[in-house]
Design an enzyme around this catalytic site. Structure first.
Site, short mmCIF file in Angstrom:
data_model
loop_
_atom_site.label_atom_id
_atom_site.label_comp_id
_atom_site.label_asym_id
_atom_site.label_seq_id
_atom_site.Cartn_x
_atom_site.Cartn_y
_atom_site.Cartn_z
N LYS A 193 -99.11 87.99 33.59
CA LYS A 193 -97.66 88.27 34.37
C LYS A 193 -96.48 87.63 33.44
O LYS A 193 -96.33 87.17 32.28
CB LYS A 193 -97.61 86.19 34.65
CG LYS A 193 -99.65 86.25 35.51
CD LYS A 193 -99.77 84.59 36.05
CE LYS A 193 -99.56 83.58 34.20
NZ LYS A 193 -100.12 82.22 35.37
N THR A 227 -88.84 76.44 38.98
CA THR A 227 -90.14 77.39 39.24
C THR A 227 -90.59 76.98 38.40
O THR A 227 -92.14 76.66 37.94
CB THR A 227 -89.73 78.14 38.06
OG1 THR A 227 -89.00 78.36 36.71
CG2 THR A 227 -89.31 79.12 38.55
N THR A 230 -95.40 77.90 38.81
CA THR A 230 -95.38 79.28 39.58
C THR A 230 -97.14 80.13 39.40
O THR A 230 -97.88 80.28 40.31
CB THR A 230 -94.31 80.15 38.90
OG1 THR A 230 -94.03 79.63 37.49
CG2 THR A 230 -92.91 80.08 39.55
N1 LIG Z 1 -87.66 83.96 38.81
C1 LIG Z 1 -89.06 84.60 39.46
N2 LIG Z 1 -89.13 85.11 40.25
C2 LIG Z 1 -89.91 86.15 41.03
N3 LIG Z 1 -90.72 86.01 40.11
C3 LIG Z 1 -91.30 84.98 39.46
C4 LIG Z 1 -90.30 84.37 38.65
N4 LIG Z 1 -90.70 83.50 37.77
C5 LIG Z 1 -92.07 83.85 38.08
N5 LIG Z 1 -92.85 84.45 38.65
C6 LIG Z 1 -93.59 85.38 39.27
O1 LIG Z 1 -94.47 84.06 39.48
C7 LIG Z 1 -95.73 84.50 38.32
C8 LIG Z 1 -96.11 83.21 37.36
O2 LIG Z 1 -95.78 83.91 36.53
P1 LIG Z 1 -94.90 83.12 35.46
O3 LIG Z 1 -95.12 84.14 34.34
O4 LIG Z 1 -94.06 82.13 36.09
O5 LIG Z 1 -96.63 82.20 35.43
P2 LIG Z 1 -96.83 80.38 34.29
O6 LIG Z 1 -96.05 80.49 33.06
O7 LIG Z 1 -98.18 80.56 34.39
O8 LIG Z 1 -96.38 79.68 34.92
P3 LIG Z 1 -96.29 78.42 34.83
O9 LIG Z 1 -95.06 78.04 33.85
O10 LIG Z 1 -95.81 77.29 36.23
O11 LIG Z 1 -97.82 77.75 34.09
C9 LIG Z 1 -95.78 85.36 38.71
O12 LIG Z 1 -96.10 86.30 39.89
C10 LIG Z 1 -94.34 86.04 38.15
O13 LIG Z 1 -94.21 87.00 38.06
C1 LIG Z 2 -101.21 69.51 34.91
C2 LIG Z 2 -100.35 70.70 34.60
N1 LIG Z 2 -100.49 71.58 34.82
C3 LIG Z 2 -100.09 72.78 34.90
C4 LIG Z 2 -99.17 72.79 34.36
C5 LIG Z 2 -98.47 73.22 34.07
O1 LIG Z 2 -97.16 74.19 35.10
P1 LIG Z 2 -95.46 74.38 34.70
O2 LIG Z 2 -96.11 75.53 33.28
O3 LIG Z 2 -94.53 75.49 35.30
O4 LIG Z 2 -94.82 73.13 34.10
C6 LIG Z 2 -98.32 71.24 33.88
N2 LIG Z 2 -96.78 71.55 33.53
N3 LIG Z 2 -98.88 70.20 34.41
#
Ligand SMILES: Nc1ncnc2c1ncn2[C@@H]1O[C@H](COP(=O)(O)OP(=O)(O)OP(=O)(O)O)[C@@H](O)[C@H]1O
Ligand SMILES: Cc1ncc(COP(=O)(O)O)c(N)n1
Length: 301
Positions: A193, A227, A230
């Protein structure tokens, strides 16, 4: 493990008559009291995508738009019991894992999933968007050697790739190397991702590959602060599409479209990072995406 079809999950099938049972998807993850990530994001996603969501809660967090104020893992016995209750009676067509908190829980969940015929989406959640640890450092090895091998699809973000493999991807050019390093632990497919990638391409780019087939998933990058959740949303959407019988590439493509729409409609809640809008695709247009401002959340004291 195979991607299977909507009728091929574990447990009793068709108890209410052929065709009468919705695709059933199970999330094994932590609870986010703020409702934007974790179990809450997963269940909303599953509903929005036309499936029946079920949950095995691994940990309870006290959490809001500002960060994680506390986290309490559940006993392994409670996690195993929830899983057995759901699988033995209701049956699941796909499983998603998120926050697993400790090595003990990672190993217990991996042990349960090793016996699953349903596809498994592993989101190897390490750290929250605010930088709060959601997985003990001592659990990383169990994720590598026990959990990733049972994954049909693993969905690490770039920080998780670094934590798990040591590979530091700084541009799209590094994604293939990152994917190979994750695939070496045994998942059938990986989605690298690119949400955290700084750049001015205007796109949010992910790479889906099984080592031979490769799909670059590109979507407009939304300049949104909201976000939270996501990663949970993408992984749950993949699981929901797999439960409906889609092959992995189609499932991930549809999930990417869903998360992109949810980010575009994300809204402000509290004083920090707000959630994405899981309801955007339900056809009723929640309209929360217009910035309601932090003050809107203060009326409940
Ligand atoms: N600003 C944005 N606009 C569009 N798509 C996005 C944006 N930020 C993340 N994405 C998309 O959202 C999805 C989740 O990616 P991300 O890298 O944010 O995951 P993550 O860090 O595991 O998320 P989280 O922080 O919620 O655990 C991917 O498909 C990524 O490309
Ligand atoms: C219980 C739980 N699971 C997953 C996430 C990751 O999400 P994010 O990176 O957007 O904070 C979170 N904050 N809390």
């Amino acid at each position: 493990m195979s991607t299977g079809s909507a009728g091929s999950g574990v447990g009793r099938e068709g108890a209410a008559g052929a065709g009468a049972v919705p695709p059933r998807v199970l999330t094994v993850a932590g609870s986010d009291s703020g409702g934007g990530a974790g179990i809450q994001a997963d269940l909303k996603t599953m509903l929005a995508l036309g499936t029946h969501g079920m949950s095995v809660i691994t940990a309870v967090t006290a959490q809001n738009s500002l960060g994680v104020q506390g986290a309490w893992p559940l006993p392994v016995e409670a996690v195993r019991a929830q899983y057995r209750s759901v699988v033995d009676d209701i049956g699941v067509q796909a499983v998603k894992t998120g926050m697993l908190a400790s090595a003990e829980l990672v190993e217990a969940v991996a042990g349960l999933l090793a016996g699953s015929r349903a596809p498994v989406v592993v989101d190897p959640v390490g750290v929250s968007k605010h930088g709060d640890a959601l997985l003990a450092a001592s659990a990383l090895d169990s994720v590598r050697t026990k959990l990733l091998p049972v994954a049909t699809v693993a969905t690490p973000n770039l920080d998780e790739v670094t934590q798990l493999t040591g590979v530091r991807a700084q541009s799209e050019r590094d994604f293939r190397r990152a994917a190979e390093a994750v695939l070496a632990f045994g998942p059938q497919w990986v989605v690298i991702k690119g949400g955290h990638l700084a750049g001015d391409s205007g796109e949010a780019v992910d790479l889906l590959t099984d080592g031979s087939q490769e799909y670059w998933l590109r979507a407009p990058r939304h300049d949104s602060r909201h976000t939270h959740g996501t990663g949970c949303t993408l992984a749950s959407a993949i699981a929901a599409q797999l439960a409906k019988g889609q092959p992995v590439p189609q499932a991930v493509t549809a999930a990417k479209e869903y998360v992109t729409g949810a980010i575009a409609a994300g809204f402000s809640l509290g004083a920090g990072i707000g959630p994405v809008d899981h309801g955007w695709a339900l056809g009723r247009g929640t309209g929360w995406g217009t910035d309601v401002g932090a003050g809107a959340a203060s009326d409940e004291g």
